[in-house]
Design an enzyme around this catalytic site. Structure first.
Site, PDB file in Angstrom:
ATOM      1  N   ALA A  65       0.798  -1.168  -0.083  1.00  0.00           N
ATOM      2  CA  ALA A  65       0.106   0.038  -0.013  1.00  0.00           C
ATOM      3  C   ALA A  65       0.767   1.015  -0.086  1.00  0.00           C
ATOM      4  O   ALA A  65       2.116   1.309   0.467  1.00  0.00           O
ATOM      5  CB  ALA A  65      -0.787  -0.178   1.303  1.00  0.00           C
ATOM      6  N   GLU A 132       4.941  -5.052   7.180  1.00  0.00           N
ATOM      7  CA  GLU A 132       4.158  -3.918   7.742  1.00  0.00           C
ATOM      8  C   GLU A 132       4.501  -3.588   9.319  1.00  0.00           C
ATOM      9  O   GLU A 132       4.408  -2.743   9.707  1.00  0.00           O
ATOM     10  CB  GLU A 132       2.516  -4.263   7.948  1.00  0.00           C
ATOM     11  CG  GLU A 132       1.763  -4.264   6.383  1.00  0.00           C
ATOM     12  CD  GLU A 132       1.932  -5.587   5.819  1.00  0.00           C
ATOM     13  OE1 GLU A 132       2.898  -6.557   5.861  1.00  0.00           O
ATOM     14  OE2 GLU A 132       0.899  -5.770   4.602  1.00  0.00           O
TER      15      GLU A 132
HETATM   16  C1  HXC Z   1       5.085   4.499  -1.327  1.00  0.00           C
HETATM   17  C2  HXC Z   1       7.118   3.488  -2.090  1.00  0.00           C
HETATM   18  C3  HXC Z   1       6.531   2.350  -1.511  1.00  0.00           C
HETATM   19  C4  HXC Z   1       5.420   2.291  -0.641  1.00  0.00           C
HETATM   20  C5  HXC Z   1       8.743   2.084  -2.455  1.00  0.00           C
HETATM   21  N1  HXC Z   1       8.005   3.524  -2.515  1.00  0.00           N
HETATM   22  N2  HXC Z   1       7.848   1.359  -1.694  1.00  0.00           N
HETATM   23  N3  HXC Z   1       6.121   4.564  -2.058  1.00  0.00           N
HETATM   24  N4  HXC Z   1       4.614   3.284  -0.622  1.00  0.00           N
HETATM   25  N5  HXC Z   1       4.878   1.249  -0.193  1.00  0.00           N
HETATM   26  C6  HXC Z   1       9.073   4.204  -3.456  1.00  0.00           C
HETATM   27  C7  HXC Z   1      10.167   4.989  -2.522  1.00  0.00           C
HETATM   28  O1  HXC Z   1       9.585   5.796  -1.491  1.00  0.00           O
HETATM   29  C8  HXC Z   1      10.817   5.442  -3.591  1.00  0.00           C
HETATM   30  O2  HXC Z   1      10.441   6.701  -3.804  1.00  0.00           O
HETATM   31  C9  HXC Z   1      10.838   4.586  -4.748  1.00  0.00           C
HETATM   32  O3  HXC Z   1       9.427   3.964  -4.408  1.00  0.00           O
HETATM   33  C10 HXC Z   1      11.948   3.408  -4.853  1.00  0.00           C
HETATM   34  O4  HXC Z   1      11.927   2.781  -3.612  1.00  0.00           O
HETATM   35  P1  HXC Z   1      13.432   2.657  -3.049  1.00  0.00           P
HETATM   36  O5  HXC Z   1      13.222   2.479  -1.579  1.00  0.00           O
HETATM   37  O6  HXC Z   1      14.248   3.921  -3.248  1.00  0.00           O
HETATM   38  O7  HXC Z   1      13.940   1.544  -3.506  1.00  0.00           O
HETATM   39  P2  HXC Z   1      14.781   0.367  -2.968  1.00  0.00           P
HETATM   40  O8  HXC Z   1      16.108   0.608  -2.238  1.00  0.00           O
HETATM   41  O9  HXC Z   1      15.278  -0.564  -4.286  1.00  0.00           O
HETATM   42  O10 HXC Z   1      13.862  -0.421  -2.202  1.00  0.00           O
HETATM   43  C11 HXC Z   1      12.830  -1.247  -2.443  1.00  0.00           C
HETATM   44  C12 HXC Z   1      11.961  -1.735  -1.387  1.00  0.00           C
HETATM   45  C13 HXC Z   1      11.497  -0.583  -0.521  1.00  0.00           C
HETATM   46  C14 HXC Z   1      12.589  -3.044  -0.564  1.00  0.00           C
HETATM   47  C15 HXC Z   1      10.812  -2.224  -2.014  1.00  0.00           C
HETATM   48  O11 HXC Z   1      11.028   0.556  -1.270  1.00  0.00           O
HETATM   49  C16 HXC Z   1      10.543  -0.759   0.617  1.00  0.00           C
HETATM   50  O12 HXC Z   1      10.961  -1.305   1.431  1.00  0.00           O
HETATM   51  N6  HXC Z   1       9.484  -0.334   0.113  1.00  0.00           N
HETATM   52  C17 HXC Z   1       8.198  -0.416   1.361  1.00  0.00           C
HETATM   53  C18 HXC Z   1       7.925  -1.836   1.652  1.00  0.00           C
HETATM   54  C19 HXC Z   1       6.772  -1.964   2.516  1.00  0.00           C
HETATM   55  O13 HXC Z   1       6.937  -1.646   3.835  1.00  0.00           O
HETATM   56  N7  HXC Z   1       5.424  -2.323   2.158  1.00  0.00           N
HETATM   57  C20 HXC Z   1       4.293  -2.431   2.893  1.00  0.00           C
HETATM   58  C21 HXC Z   1       3.544  -1.265   2.964  1.00  0.00           C
HETATM   59  S1  HXC Z   1       2.127  -1.107   4.107  1.00  0.00           S
HETATM   60  P3  HXC Z   1      11.313   8.313  -3.782  1.00  0.00           P
HETATM   61  O14 HXC Z   1      10.338   9.242  -4.134  1.00  0.00           O
HETATM   62  O15 HXC Z   1      11.974   7.985  -2.728  1.00  0.00           O
HETATM   63  O16 HXC Z   1      12.104   7.742  -5.124  1.00  0.00           O
HETATM   64  C22 HXC Z   1       0.977  -2.169   3.161  1.00  0.00           C
HETATM   65  C23 HXC Z   1       0.006  -2.273   4.228  1.00  0.00           C
HETATM   66  C24 HXC Z   1      -1.013  -3.288   3.449  1.00  0.00           C
HETATM   67  O17 HXC Z   1       0.968  -2.757   2.413  1.00  0.00           O
HETATM   68  C25 HXC Z   1      -2.473  -3.110   3.935  1.00  0.00           C
HETATM   69  C26 HXC Z   1      -3.552  -3.535   2.952  1.00  0.00           C
HETATM   70  C27 HXC Z   1      -3.220  -3.334   1.451  1.00  0.00           C
END
Ligand code: HXC
Length: 258
Positions: A65, A132
């Site tokens: 998300a 999460e």
């Molecule tokens: C918003 C996101 C994002 C996310 C990545 N980005 N994941 N933006 N929401 N979930 C954005 C980053 O902010 C960044 O934007 C760009 O994408 C590239 O990401 P990086 O982190 O620079 O890339 P990298 O170092 O290769 O790492 C990739 C990654 C990491 C491992 C996927 O981005 C990450 O850990 N993302 C979050 C994953 C996460 O926690 N997901 C769960 C979300 S909560 P900028 O603008 O800085 O370049 C959830 C709740 C579910 O899903 C509820 C029901 C749907």
């Protein structure tokens, strides 16, 4: 329909939906989720579509998300709007088979979206996770429930509590994905699987999907009864007569979805 955050392409009865927010690793914001649900429903209703493939990019199926969008939300807001309930219900209600073709990150809501599909074909590069907990929340659209049913309590607890990622090989071993293919062949393999399904009777494919999904809702004896009654009901279809006649006549069946 024209979409901003996804691409939709229909060829040979297969609808390929590609999540397309490369700047945010296909993070699932409201717009993308809304468009995805609309596109799935459109494909479900279209005579031109018999099977759906959902995919992302080489880097990310979806990284969850959209954290930017969620970060300032209040309890009142997420509770009163029932955040993600609509997506869960609309995607679960799709009656045609949906295959997730996953390369790169499928995290949080991304992993949950893949699990909302009927089966997952993973590229060798796929990484699944429910991180999460690192954000101070729990999974919100099946990560503690569907994942537990797919991979068992121990691995689900491990994934949900540590937030670690599972690679494609581990995901296949654990039963989360049906097969692992080379990254370059992901779309080809997923589309080929979808085309194989598209050759069947759509009525029968939809009945299979319903019956397998009931196994997650019903005790075994009720599930077996549901399956048997669906099996019985198929004898009212022309496709059952055609399928069995074609076998006996040693020819390909010509199903007509009747
Ligand atoms: C918003 C996101 C994002 C996310 C990545 N980005 N994941 N933006 N929401 N979930 C954005 C980053 O902010 C960044 O934007 C760009 O994408 C590239 O990401 P990086 O982190 O620079 O890339 P990298 O170092 O290769 O790492 C990739 C990654 C990491 C491992 C996927 O981005 C990450 O850990 N993302 C979050 C994953 C996460 O926690 N997901 C769960 C979300 S909560 P900028 O603008 O800085 O370049 C959830 C709740 C579910 O899903 C509820 C029901 C749907």
């Amino acid at each position: 329909m024209a979409y901003e955050t996804i691409n939709v392409d229909v060829q040979d009865h297969v609808c390929l939906i590609k999540l397309n927010r490369p700047e945010a690793m296909n993070a699932l914001n409201k717009e993308l989720i809304g468009e995805l649900c609309d596109a799935l429903e459109e494909a479900d209703a279209s005579d031109k579509v018999r099977c759906i493939v959902l995919t992302g990019s080489e880097k990310a199926f979806a990284a969850g998300a959209d954290i930017k969008e969620m970060s300032e939300m209040s309890f009142t807001e997420v509770f009163s709007t029932n955040l993600f309930a609509d997506a869960n219900d609309r995607i679960s209600a799709i009656r045609k088979p949906v295959i997730a073709a996953v390369a790169g990150y499928a995290l949080g809501g991304g992993c949950e979206l893949a699990m909302l599909c009927d089966f997952i074909i993973a590229a060798e590069t796929a990484k699944f996770g429910q991180p999460e907990i690192n954000l101070g929340v729990v999974a919100g659209i099946g990560g503690t429930q569907r994942l537990t049913r797919f991979v068992g309590k121990s691995k689900s607890m491990d994934m949900n509590l540590t937030g670690r990622f599972m690679n494609a090989e581990e995901a296949e071993r654990a039963g989360l994905v049906s097969r692992v293919v080379p990254a370059k062949k992901l779309i080809e393999e997923a589309t080929a699987a979808a085309q194989k399904i598209a050759e069947k009777s759509l009525l029968t494919a939809m009945a299979v999907k319903e019956a397998v999904n009931r196994s997650y809702e019903l005790p075994l004896s009720e599930g077996i009864l549901f399956e048997r009654r669906v099996f019985h009901s198929m004898f009212a279809t022309e496709d059952q007569k055609e399928g069995m006649a074609a076998f006996l006549e040693k020819r390909e069946a010509q199903f007509r979805d009747k």
